[in-house]
Write a protein that holds these residues in place. Structure first.
Motif, PDB file in Angstrom:
ATOM      1  N   ARG A 555       0.832  -1.213   0.000  1.00  0.00           N
ATOM      2  CA  ARG A 555       0.000   0.000   0.000  1.00  0.00           C
ATOM      3  C   ARG A 555       0.860   1.253   0.000  1.00  0.00           C
ATOM      4  NH1 ARG A 555      -4.878  -1.666   4.250  1.00  0.00           N
ATOM      5  NH2 ARG A 555      -5.935  -3.112   2.813  1.00  0.00           N
ATOM      6  N   GLU A 556       1.954   1.203   0.738  1.00  0.00           N
ATOM      7  CA  GLU A 556       2.857   2.355   0.721  1.00  0.00           C
ATOM      8  C   GLU A 556       3.452   2.562  -0.665  1.00  0.00           C
ATOM      9  OE1 GLU A 556       5.122   5.559   1.727  1.00  0.00           O
ATOM     10  OE2 GLU A 556       3.514   4.623   2.893  1.00  0.00           O
ATOM     11  N   ALA A 561       3.584   5.337  -5.933  1.00  0.00           N
ATOM     12  CA  ALA A 561       3.468   5.310  -7.393  1.00  0.00           C
ATOM     13  C   ALA A 561       2.414   6.300  -7.878  1.00  0.00           C
ATOM     14  CB  ALA A 561       3.143   3.893  -7.867  1.00  0.00           C
ATOM     15  N   LEU A 562       1.286   6.368  -7.168  1.00  0.00           N
ATOM     16  CA  LEU A 562       0.248   7.332  -7.545  1.00  0.00           C
ATOM     17  C   LEU A 562       0.749   8.765  -7.371  1.00  0.00           C
ATOM     18  CD1 LEU A 562      -2.663   7.642  -8.491  1.00  0.00           C
ATOM     19  CD2 LEU A 562      -3.384   7.605  -6.101  1.00  0.00           C
ATOM     20  N   TRP A 563       1.529   8.984  -6.329  1.00  0.00           N
ATOM     21  CA  TRP A 563       2.126  10.319  -6.122  1.00  0.00           C
ATOM     22  C   TRP A 563       3.094  10.653  -7.251  1.00  0.00           C
ATOM     23  CZ3 TRP A 563       7.343  11.488  -4.750  1.00  0.00           C
ATOM     24  CH2 TRP A 563       7.565  12.831  -4.421  1.00  0.00           C
ATOM     25  N   CYS A 590       5.940   3.168 -16.399  1.00  0.00           N
ATOM     26  CA  CYS A 590       6.628   2.433 -15.327  1.00  0.00           C
ATOM     27  C   CYS A 590       5.858   2.545 -14.011  1.00  0.00           C
ATOM     28  CB  CYS A 590       8.046   2.956 -15.158  1.00  0.00           C
ATOM     29  SG  CYS A 590       9.148   2.625 -16.554  1.00  0.00           S
ATOM     30  N   GLU A 591       5.416   3.745 -13.676  1.00  0.00           N
ATOM     31  CA  GLU A 591       4.670   3.922 -12.430  1.00  0.00           C
ATOM     32  C   GLU A 591       3.302   3.242 -12.509  1.00  0.00           C
ATOM     33  OE1 GLU A 591       5.964   5.013  -9.821  1.00  0.00           O
ATOM     34  OE2 GLU A 591       7.803   5.835 -10.659  1.00  0.00           O
ATOM     35  N   ALA A 592       2.660   3.298 -13.685  1.00  0.00           N
ATOM     36  CA  ALA A 592       1.373   2.621 -13.840  1.00  0.00           C
ATOM     37  C   ALA A 592       1.532   1.106 -13.697  1.00  0.00           C
ATOM     38  CB  ALA A 592       0.758   2.969 -15.189  1.00  0.00           C
ATOM     39  N   HIS A 593       2.604   0.580 -14.265  1.00  0.00           N
ATOM     40  CA  HIS A 593       2.882  -0.853 -14.112  1.00  0.00           C
ATOM     41  C   HIS A 593       3.099  -1.205 -12.644  1.00  0.00           C
ATOM     42  CE1 HIS A 593       4.185  -4.853 -15.121  1.00  0.00           C
ATOM     43  NE2 HIS A 593       5.396  -4.649 -14.631  1.00  0.00           N
ATOM     44  N   GLU A 597       0.787  -3.806 -10.247  1.00  0.00           N
ATOM     45  CA  GLU A 597       1.380  -4.920  -9.517  1.00  0.00           C
ATOM     46  C   GLU A 597       1.117  -4.796  -8.020  1.00  0.00           C
ATOM     47  OE1 GLU A 597       2.796  -7.605 -10.802  1.00  0.00           O
ATOM     48  OE2 GLU A 597       2.298  -6.831 -12.789  1.00  0.00           O
ATOM     49  N   ARG A 598       1.181  -3.566  -7.478  1.00  0.00           N
ATOM     50  CA  ARG A 598       0.932  -3.378  -6.042  1.00  0.00           C
ATOM     51  C   ARG A 598      -0.543  -3.561  -5.703  1.00  0.00           C
ATOM     52  NH1 ARG A 598       6.023  -4.269  -5.724  1.00  0.00           N
ATOM     53  NH2 ARG A 598       7.377  -2.542  -6.344  1.00  0.00           N
ATOM     54  N   ALA A 599      -1.423  -3.189  -6.629  1.00  0.00           N
ATOM     55  CA  ALA A 599      -2.855  -3.274  -6.353  1.00  0.00           C
ATOM     56  C   ALA A 599      -3.306  -4.720  -6.160  1.00  0.00           C
ATOM     57  CB  ALA A 599      -3.645  -2.628  -7.486  1.00  0.00           C
TER      58      ALA A 599
END
Length: 643
Positions: A555-556, A561-563, A590-593, A597-599
């Motif tokens: 979650r962190e 990544a959203l930031w 890269c951040e969207a990927h 993966e984190r979601a």
């Protein structure tokens, strides 16, 4: 499905739309009456089989080995056509071959993009390591201590090389004594030290901590440049590969235009990987250099090939194999070399200090354990017994008591006095008062039995008025009443009355406790349950799969990544027609990927589908930066519970 698989699937669908318009699929058929067409029938069937193999499982990236085998088969088909003298300019066969080339190129693009994203994470991890080292002087000091042996050895060998060069160039005349030789040697050493100090004047003015932090910033800058260059390549390939330009409006194109798109897309993949492995490439001129190289390759092929249409197909197949076998591997080797030069120190360098401390203290720890063996065994035994007794006395027994309370077990009921005590004392008080009234009847009473019954009923309600009247009368002549015994008898009856009143009050309290017995059972069970839950939770996270900690970390990372996506969009030009640059688009992907993966771990499964829909809308760069900003804002409040 991963982000790259979704991108590849979308490109495949778009290419199929234009391919169906450019090619009349009914023409790719076999006419038994046409001998020339019949001669290419086996080859068309082989091409179709290869296309079906490339189209299988579109939701995942095709393995590199399998794709190379299909490309090898495609090249063998062309070689067999040329060896058998079959006319290779047949449009149906050419369309089938180019369809095979298109599918192979799309699959190759997926493999290349996956490699780019994986190495982008690799570079990001190394940059994060340097950020942690630069975060505090204490971390920097520990890094200096870690790398001190390597740095000292490098300085020693550098000094030794300079000294050896000076000793080789220095003339050595014949000295009469050994002292003169040592004096000359000392002069050479002193001159070497002075030259080294003069060459490092700027660094000697800084403290060791400042020098190391400056070196770390330089290493981080080089890794950041490599990451930005990787992002430029990613954004360029996603935006420009299989880009049909103005054909999106009319959704139609000719065979030549369709083949040109495939050919230039393959050249673009090849030239992008070449530029990424070029040490002189820069982010500012990256796209221009790649497009220039593609144009030069196209003109060179046109000038050196008489049969341009057939040569382009062969060039596509050969370049795809070269991309998979050489270009991508060269790129991966280049990234690994950059990380070795500018990334974190080796494993031995990072952990030699704690390993040495553990090795030196191992004997002391072993001696302590050996000398305290009996005490340690006793501590462990008592710890186990304490845990067992706690579980039995504060968890199991309260649970059993609670179950008996729920079942109204008589043995489990709370009681602060015996059940028959109040009844016996009340009956005794009634008998005392009745006997006292019979022994001292009041004058003027007509029906003694009726008065006895009334007195008994009054005593049950707590009224002992006849005894109190006799007591008041005897108090006027206490000595006479004491001698007769009436005063003492009345006093003892009042004591019995006080005892009955106390027992009545206690029985009320007892009834109140019995009515709340279930509450007391839960209250008594709560401490044991809480302590047991905390202990089991700690043991689960410490010895188990650490799923809870992982969810927190994911979650962190999702929030970070959203930031980062918000920051990438914020530094782009605003306006209805504003679009991302190649570098920003690559960083954005890269951040969207990373978010996708984190979601998978941070979000509940019933929200993943909605999250993917939002991500697809966020990745639609054609709508402009402003709409992407609005999507980011919506995701921030929609998923704030899990961020």
């Amino acid at each position: 499905m991963s982000l790259i698989a979704e991108i590849v699937s979308r490109i495949d669908i778009e290419c199929d739309k234009f391919q169906l318009d450019a090619i009349d699929t009914s023409e790719i058929s076999v006419n038994a009456e046409d001998s020339r067409q019949f001669s290419v029938t086996p080859y068309i069937h082989d091409v179709r089989a290869a296309v079906r193999a490339l189209s299988a499982a579109p939701q995942r990236i095709l393995p590199r080995r399998k794709l190379l085998a299909i490309l090898k088969e495609a090249r063998n088909i062309h070689d067999r056509l040329a060896a058998n003298g079959v006319e290779t300019y047949d449009e149906n066969l050419q369309d089938a071959l180019w369809l095979l080339a298109e599918k192979a190129a799309i699959r190759t693009l997926g493999i290349v993009l996956t490699s780019l994203l994986d190495h982008a994470w690799f570079l990001e991890a190394e940059i994060g390591y340097w950020d942690e080292v630069l975060a505090s002087p204490l971390a920097t000091g520990y890094y200096i201590l870690q790398t001190s042996p390597v740095r000292i050895s490098h300085q020693f060998w550098e000094f030794y090389s300079r000294l050896r060069a000076h000793l080789t160039d220095e003339p050595w005349p014949h000295f009469r004594s050994i002292g003169d030789r040592w004096k000359r040697f000392y002069e050479v050493v002193q001159r070497t030290v002075e030259e080294r100090n003069l060459g490092d004047v700027r660094t000697t003015l800084l403290s060791p901590l400042s020098r190391r932090r400056s070196e770390i910033r330089e290493q981080r800058k080089l890794l950041s440049n490599a990451r930005d260059l990787n992002a430029c390549g990613t954004g360029l390939l996603v935006e420009e590969c299989f880009a049909f330009g103005g054909h999106y409006e009319k959704m139609s194109m000719s065979r030549l235009e369709w083949r040109n798109v495939i050919f230039k897309s393959v050249l673009l993949i090849d030239m992008t990987l070449r530029s990424l492995t070029n040490a002189e490439s820069s982010t500012s001129d990256f796209a221009d250099d790649v497009f220039t190289a593609v144009d030069n390759e196209t003109r060179a092929l046109q000038s050196h090939s008489e049969d341009y249409a057939s040569a382009r197909y062969v060039e596509v197949i050969d370049r795809l194999g070269q991309i998979l076998q050489q270009r991508s591997r060269d790129y991966e080797a280049h990234i690994r070399a950059s990380v070795r030069r500018h990334g974190r120190p080796s494993l031995i360098t990072r952990y030699w200090l704690p390993a040495t401390a553990a090795l030196l203290s191992a004997s002391t720890v072993l001696k302590f354990v050996t000398s305290r063996k009996a005490e340690l065994v006793t501590w462990l035994t008592e710890l186990g017994m304490t845990a067992v007794d706690f579980w039995r006395n504060w968890v199991l027994q309260p649970v059993e008591q609670l179950i008996r309370t729920i079942r109204h077990d008589e043995q489990s009921q709370i009681a602060i006095m015996s059940r028959r005590s109040l009844v016996a004392d009340r009956d005794s008080l009634e008998r005392m008062v009745v006997d006292f009234v019979r022994d001292h009847p009041e004058p003027g009473t007509q029906d003694a039995e009726r008065d006895i019954s009334a007195i008994t009923a009054s005593v049950r309600e707590g009224d002992v008025t006849p005894v109190l009247r006799a007591y008041e009368r005897d108090l006027r002549q206490p000595f006479k009443g004491a001698i007769r015994g009436d005063l003492i008898r009345a006093l003892l009856i009042q004591i019995q009355k006080t005892k009955v009143d106390v027992e009545v009050a206690i029985s009320g309290i007892d009834a109140l406790l019995k009515s709340q017995q279930l509450v007391f059972g839960f209250v008594g069970l709560t401490p044991g349950i809480l302590v047991s839950y905390a202990a089991f939770r700690w043991a689960y996270h410490a010895l188990g799969n650490r799923k809870g900690f992982r969810i927190g970390n994911e979650r962190e990372r999702l929030r970070r990544a959203l930031w980062n996506i918000d920051r990438i969009l914020a530094r782009c030009a605003s306006g209805p027609g504003a679009l991302l640059s190649y570098k920003d688009h690559g960083l954005f992907i890269c951040e969207a990927h990373a978010m996708l993966e984190r979601a998978k771990f941070a979000l509940p499964k019933n929200r993943l589908h909605e999250f993917r829909e939002d991500m697809n809308e966020l990745l639609d760069v054609s709508q402009g930066v402003d709409r992407q900003f609005r999507v980011v804002r919506r995701m921030q409040w929609a998923y704030s519970r899990w961020l």
